[in-house]
Enzyme design. Structure first.
Site, PDB file in Angstrom:
ATOM      1  N   CYS A 238       0.842  -1.210   0.000  1.00 28.12           N
ATOM      2  CA  CYS A 238       0.000   0.000   0.000  1.00 28.12           C
ATOM      3  C   CYS A 238       0.872   1.254   0.000  1.00 28.12           C
ATOM      4  CB  CYS A 238      -0.900  -0.051   1.234  1.00 28.12           C
ATOM      5  SG  CYS A 238      -1.687   1.504   1.672  1.00 28.12           S
TER       6      CYS A 238
ATOM      7  N   CYS B 218       0.158   3.818   2.741  1.00 27.59           N
ATOM      8  CA  CYS B 218       0.601   3.260   4.029  1.00 27.59           C
ATOM      9  C   CYS B 218       2.089   3.537   4.233  1.00 27.59           C
ATOM     10  CB  CYS B 218       0.362   1.753   4.076  1.00 27.59           C
ATOM     11  SG  CYS B 218      -1.362   1.254   3.932  1.00 27.59           S
TER      12      CYS B 218
END
Length: 109
Positions: free
Chosen positions: A34, A37
């Site tokens: 991600c 993230c």
């Protein structure tokens, strides 16, 4: 480098570390693939280092802990859940600024 003050949470230690915590907890639901993230990770580390003893900061890899992600209805990541007294009290989704995260945590102290 990741902060040593960030707990790695699994399905095994979630209840003891998060639900039974005596201090507010910020839980970052994330995954290695991600992008947002990865951008948020240094911010999470900074908060963990700045708030030692006041709050817990933890990370849950949703690929490794799919049951936890399902339990808290994590549909997109990064998802940041704030727990107080074992209950989720707030959830933010996406790359959120350090000031927003710090303000939320301060409001739970």
């Amino acid at each position: 480098m990741a902060s040593s003050n960030v707990l790695t949470i699994t399905e095994t230690n979630f209840d003891s570390e998060i639900l039974h915590s005596t201090v507010p907890v910020l839980v970052d639901f994330w995954a290695p693939w991600c992008g947002p993230c990865k951008m948020l990770s240094p911010v999470i580390d900074e908060i963990a280092d700045a708030k030692v003893g006041q709050v817990k900061v933890a990370k849950v890899n949703v690929d490794d802990a799919q049951a936890l992600a399902a339990r808290y209805r994590i549909n997109s990541i990064p998802a940041l859940l704030f727990f107080k007294n074992g209950e989720p009290v707030e959830q933010l989704v996406g790359a959120v600024s350090k000031s927003v995260l710090t303000a939320k945590l301060d409001s739970l102290l």
